[in-house]
Scaffold this active site. Structure first.
Site, PDB file in Angstrom:
ATOM      1  N   TYR A 125      -2.008 -17.493 -80.036  1.00 50.11           N
ATOM      2  CA  TYR A 125      -1.745 -16.056 -80.225  1.00 50.11           C
ATOM      3  C   TYR A 125      -2.744 -15.412 -81.182  1.00 50.11           C
ATOM      4  O   TYR A 125      -3.088 -14.234 -81.002  1.00 50.11           O
ATOM      5  CB  TYR A 125      -0.283 -15.817 -80.644  1.00 50.11           C
ATOM      6  CG  TYR A 125       0.609 -15.913 -79.433  1.00 50.11           C
ATOM      7  CD1 TYR A 125       0.670 -14.869 -78.520  1.00 50.11           C
ATOM      8  CD2 TYR A 125       1.306 -17.080 -79.145  1.00 50.11           C
ATOM      9  CE1 TYR A 125       1.434 -14.974 -77.360  1.00 50.11           C
ATOM     10  CE2 TYR A 125       2.073 -17.195 -77.993  1.00 50.11           C
ATOM     11  CZ  TYR A 125       2.137 -16.129 -77.111  1.00 50.11           C
ATOM     12  OH  TYR A 125       2.872 -16.227 -75.955  1.00 50.11           O
ATOM     13  N   ARG A 138      -5.642 -14.684 -78.940  1.00 49.34           N
ATOM     14  CA  ARG A 138      -5.365 -13.543 -78.054  1.00 49.34           C
ATOM     15  C   ARG A 138      -5.318 -12.234 -78.850  1.00 49.34           C
ATOM     16  O   ARG A 138      -5.761 -11.195 -78.375  1.00 49.34           O
ATOM     17  CB  ARG A 138      -4.044 -13.758 -77.305  1.00 49.34           C
ATOM     18  CG  ARG A 138      -4.114 -14.920 -76.332  1.00 49.34           C
ATOM     19  CD  ARG A 138      -2.947 -14.911 -75.369  1.00 49.34           C
ATOM     20  NE  ARG A 138      -2.869 -13.646 -74.665  1.00 49.34           N
ATOM     21  CZ  ARG A 138      -1.735 -13.011 -74.375  1.00 49.34           C
ATOM     22  NH1 ARG A 138      -0.585 -13.522 -74.735  1.00 49.34           N
ATOM     23  NH2 ARG A 138      -1.758 -11.883 -73.722  1.00 49.34           N
ATOM     24  N   GLN A 188       4.718  -4.666 -69.506  1.00 45.98           N
ATOM     25  CA  GLN A 188       4.919  -6.093 -69.742  1.00 45.98           C
ATOM     26  C   GLN A 188       3.857  -6.609 -70.705  1.00 45.98           C
ATOM     27  O   GLN A 188       3.909  -7.749 -71.136  1.00 45.98           O
ATOM     28  CB  GLN A 188       4.785  -6.877 -68.428  1.00 45.98           C
ATOM     29  CG  GLN A 188       5.815  -6.515 -67.394  1.00 45.98           C
ATOM     30  CD  GLN A 188       5.478  -7.124 -66.050  1.00 45.98           C
ATOM     31  OE1 GLN A 188       5.832  -8.258 -65.743  1.00 45.98           O
ATOM     32  NE2 GLN A 188       4.764  -6.379 -65.234  1.00 45.98           N
ATOM     33  N   ASN A 189       2.888  -5.744 -70.987  1.00 49.64           N
ATOM     34  CA  ASN A 189       1.763  -6.186 -71.822  1.00 49.64           C
ATOM     35  C   ASN A 189       2.156  -6.221 -73.293  1.00 49.64           C
ATOM     36  O   ASN A 189       2.957  -5.411 -73.757  1.00 49.64           O
ATOM     37  CB  ASN A 189       0.568  -5.264 -71.629  1.00 49.64           C
ATOM     38  CG  ASN A 189       0.029  -5.361 -70.218  1.00 49.64           C
ATOM     39  OD1 ASN A 189       0.364  -6.292 -69.495  1.00 49.64           O
ATOM     40  ND2 ASN A 189      -0.786  -4.407 -69.828  1.00 49.64           N
ATOM     41  N   VAL A 190       1.552  -7.143 -73.982  1.00 50.72           N
ATOM     42  CA  VAL A 190       1.812  -7.264 -75.417  1.00 50.72           C
ATOM     43  C   VAL A 190       0.679  -6.621 -76.225  1.00 50.72           C
ATOM     44  O   VAL A 190       0.756  -6.546 -77.449  1.00 50.72           O
ATOM     45  CB  VAL A 190       2.025  -8.746 -75.822  1.00 50.72           C
ATOM     46  CG1 VAL A 190       3.237  -9.312 -75.116  1.00 50.72           C
ATOM     47  CG2 VAL A 190       0.793  -9.589 -75.557  1.00 50.72           C
ATOM     48  N   HIS A 231       7.947  -7.286 -73.355  1.00 49.20           N
ATOM     49  CA  HIS A 231       7.665  -8.666 -73.766  1.00 49.20           C
ATOM     50  C   HIS A 231       7.122  -8.789 -75.187  1.00 49.20           C
ATOM     51  O   HIS A 231       6.502  -9.789 -75.520  1.00 49.20           O
ATOM     52  CB  HIS A 231       6.696  -9.315 -72.759  1.00 49.20           C
ATOM     53  CG  HIS A 231       7.325  -9.508 -71.410  1.00 49.20           C
ATOM     54  ND1 HIS A 231       6.598  -9.629 -70.244  1.00 49.20           N
ATOM     55  CD2 HIS A 231       8.629  -9.593 -71.050  1.00 49.20           C
ATOM     56  CE1 HIS A 231       7.437  -9.789 -69.233  1.00 49.20           C
ATOM     57  NE2 HIS A 231       8.665  -9.768 -69.686  1.00 49.20           N
ATOM     58  N   SER A 266       1.744  -8.646 -60.850  1.00 52.54           N
ATOM     59  CA  SER A 266       1.973  -9.511 -59.677  1.00 52.54           C
ATOM     60  C   SER A 266       3.450  -9.516 -59.282  1.00 52.54           C
ATOM     61  O   SER A 266       3.814 -10.042 -58.252  1.00 52.54           O
ATOM     62  CB  SER A 266       1.533 -10.943 -60.010  1.00 52.54           C
ATOM     63  OG  SER A 266       2.322 -11.436 -61.079  1.00 52.54           O
TER      64      SER A 266
HETATM   65  P1  NAD Z   1      -0.139 -11.071 -63.722  1.00 48.87           P
HETATM   66  O1  NAD Z   1      -1.299 -11.667 -64.443  1.00 48.87           O
HETATM   67  O2  NAD Z   1       0.896 -11.961 -63.157  1.00 48.87           O
HETATM   68  O3  NAD Z   1      -0.694 -10.187 -62.531  1.00 48.87           O
HETATM   69  C1  NAD Z   1      -1.793  -9.331 -62.733  1.00 48.87           C
HETATM   70  C2  NAD Z   1      -1.892  -8.361 -61.582  1.00 48.87           C
HETATM   71  O4  NAD Z   1      -2.932  -7.448 -61.892  1.00 48.87           O
HETATM   72  C3  NAD Z   1      -2.233  -9.017 -60.235  1.00 48.87           C
HETATM   73  O5  NAD Z   1      -1.380  -8.499 -59.229  1.00 48.87           O
HETATM   74  C4  NAD Z   1      -3.690  -8.576 -60.013  1.00 48.87           C
HETATM   75  O6  NAD Z   1      -4.006  -8.389 -58.632  1.00 48.87           O
HETATM   76  C5  NAD Z   1      -3.720  -7.254 -60.746  1.00 48.87           C
HETATM   77  N1  NAD Z   1      -5.044  -6.808 -61.200  1.00 48.87           N
HETATM   78  C6  NAD Z   1      -6.128  -7.550 -61.556  1.00 48.87           C
HETATM   79  N2  NAD Z   1      -7.128  -6.737 -61.939  1.00 48.87           N
HETATM   80  C7  NAD Z   1      -6.657  -5.459 -61.843  1.00 48.87           C
HETATM   81  C8  NAD Z   1      -7.201  -4.167 -62.122  1.00 48.87           C
HETATM   82  N3  NAD Z   1      -8.458  -4.013 -62.570  1.00 48.87           N
HETATM   83  N4  NAD Z   1      -6.426  -3.077 -61.910  1.00 48.87           N
HETATM   84  C9  NAD Z   1      -5.149  -3.205 -61.450  1.00 48.87           C
HETATM   85  N5  NAD Z   1      -4.580  -4.407 -61.174  1.00 48.87           N
HETATM   86  C10 NAD Z   1      -5.331  -5.507 -61.374  1.00 48.87           C
HETATM   87  O7  NAD Z   1       0.464 -10.014 -64.714  1.00 48.87           O
HETATM   88  P2  NAD Z   1       1.948  -9.538 -64.986  1.00 48.87           P
HETATM   89  O8  NAD Z   1       2.628  -9.225 -63.697  1.00 48.87           O
HETATM   90  O9  NAD Z   1       1.829  -8.489 -66.032  1.00 48.87           O
HETATM   91  O10 NAD Z   1       2.683 -10.815 -65.604  1.00 48.87           O
HETATM   92  C11 NAD Z   1       2.043 -11.615 -66.573  1.00 48.87           C
HETATM   93  C12 NAD Z   1       2.806 -11.856 -67.856  1.00 48.87           C
HETATM   94  O11 NAD Z   1       1.850 -12.234 -68.826  1.00 48.87           O
HETATM   95  C13 NAD Z   1       3.477 -10.642 -68.404  1.00 48.87           C
HETATM   96  O12 NAD Z   1       4.734 -11.050 -68.790  1.00 48.87           O
HETATM   97  C14 NAD Z   1       2.674 -10.207 -69.628  1.00 48.87           C
HETATM   98  O13 NAD Z   1       3.523 -10.091 -70.758  1.00 48.87           O
HETATM   99  C15 NAD Z   1       1.764 -11.354 -69.928  1.00 48.87           C
HETATM  100  N6  NAD Z   1       0.349 -10.938 -70.120  1.00 48.87           N
HETATM  101  C16 NAD Z   1       0.046  -9.853 -70.897  1.00 48.87           C
HETATM  102  C17 NAD Z   1      -1.284  -9.479 -71.065  1.00 48.87           C
HETATM  103  C18 NAD Z   1      -1.587  -8.283 -71.940  1.00 48.87           C
HETATM  104  O14 NAD Z   1      -0.824  -7.964 -72.840  1.00 48.87           O
HETATM  105  N7  NAD Z   1      -2.699  -7.556 -71.679  1.00 48.87           N
HETATM  106  C19 NAD Z   1      -2.315 -10.199 -70.467  1.00 48.87           C
HETATM  107  C20 NAD Z   1      -1.966 -11.327 -69.708  1.00 48.87           C
HETATM  108  C21 NAD Z   1      -0.633 -11.672 -69.533  1.00 48.87           C
END
Ligand code: NAD
Length: 229
Positions: free
Chosen positions: A52, A55, A85-87, A103, A171
């Site tokens: 973490y 990240r 869902q992003n952190v 999350h 996703s």
């Molecule tokens: P996921 O990684 O499962 O899915 C990502 C989705 O984004 C896919 O469907 C993909 O096709 C799409 N994608 C890729 N590039 C893109 C773009 N430029 N524009 C639009 N869409 C694009 O992500 P999720 O469904 O959010 O689930 C993942 C889990 O992991 C969540 O619970 C989240 O908390 C965590 N996570 C968070 C971060 C963050 O905070 N930025 C990053 C990675 C994972």
């Protein structure tokens, strides 16, 4: 009219933050069971903290992209809420005010014995020796796999009130968050923006925009201005 935008890792991909899927089940090279579960924290807190911290550093070095910015601008014109869902804090740094983090938030830490004790982390590093005001170890303020999602009811209520529900960059594989799509009313217009459209239970009123967030959002906004008062 209420617009609820449900964002996932994909919206931050163009800011250089890796998404979660599509890496052979690994996340930044790590097995999620080893770094993002309560069991991992008990077994190997050093590794979890390191993951973490790494990240958090990446998030602090990233900047909001035009998709985050377009959403912040839309909030000034429409009754718009974001459930993310992003952190990361890229929605907030772009200027969005109404953001619900399902999350957790990577820029914060919380007590491991009292969930109400939440602290901003100064800089990128949370140390294993950092403690809360009660003297217990601080953990990342993250909802790990297998943990309850405290904000879920509030998010479900928002989803149910939506007239337009827009999914961007998710996703829809991580539950229970992904189940929010099923909380929307039958009259709600569902819109999905993603270069790889996720599998959805079929609905009549879904608008699919198969593009990256920065390209798909302008298409959505044009549709909104032409079709919705
Ligand atoms: P996921 O990684 O499962 O899915 C990502 C989705 O984004 C896919 O469907 C993909 O096709 C799409 N994608 C890729 N590039 C893109 C773009 N430029 N524009 C639009 N869409 C694009 O992500 P999720 O469904 O959010 O689930 C993942 C889990 O992991 C969540 O619970 C989240 O908390 C965590 N996570 C968070 C971060 C963050 O905070 N930025 C990053 C990675 C994972």
């Amino acid at each position: 009219m209420k617009i609820v935008v449900f964002t996932g890792a994909g919206i931050s991909a163009e800011s250089g933050i890796q998404t979660f899927r599509g890496n052979n089940g690994l996340w930044e090279g790590y097995d999620i069971d080893e770094v993002a579960t309560p069991e991992a924290w008990h077994k190997n807190p050093e590794l979890v903290q390191k993951f973490y911290n790494m990240r958090r550093k990446a998030v602090l070095e990233a900047t909001p992209n035009p998709a985050h910015q377009l959403l912040a601008n839309l909030e000034k014109e429409y009754n718009l809420h974001i459930i993310t869902q992003n952190v990361d804090d890229l929605h907030e740094r772009a200027g969005s005010k109404k953001v619900l983090h399902l999350h957790g938030e990577i820029t914060k830490a919380r007590s491991s014995i009292d969930d109400s004790l939440i602290y901003d982390i100064k800089g990128w590093e949370l140390k294993l020796t950092d403690t809360c005001s009660l003297g217990s170890r601080l953990r990342p303020h993250i909802v790990w796999f297998g943990e309850q999602v405290p904000m879920l009811n509030e998010a479900a209520k928002l989803a149910n009130e939506a007239d337009i529900f827009v999914v961007i960059g998710s996703s829809l594989q991580v539950y229970p968050a992904a189940g929010l799509v099923h909380e929307i009313k039958s009259t709600c217009q569902l819109v999905v923006i993603d270069p790889e459209i996720p599998t959805l239970r079929s609905r009549n009123r879904t608008k699919f925009i198969q593009n990256k967030a920065t390209e798909g959002l302008p298409i959505f906004i044009e549709w909104l201005k032409n079709n919705v008062v």
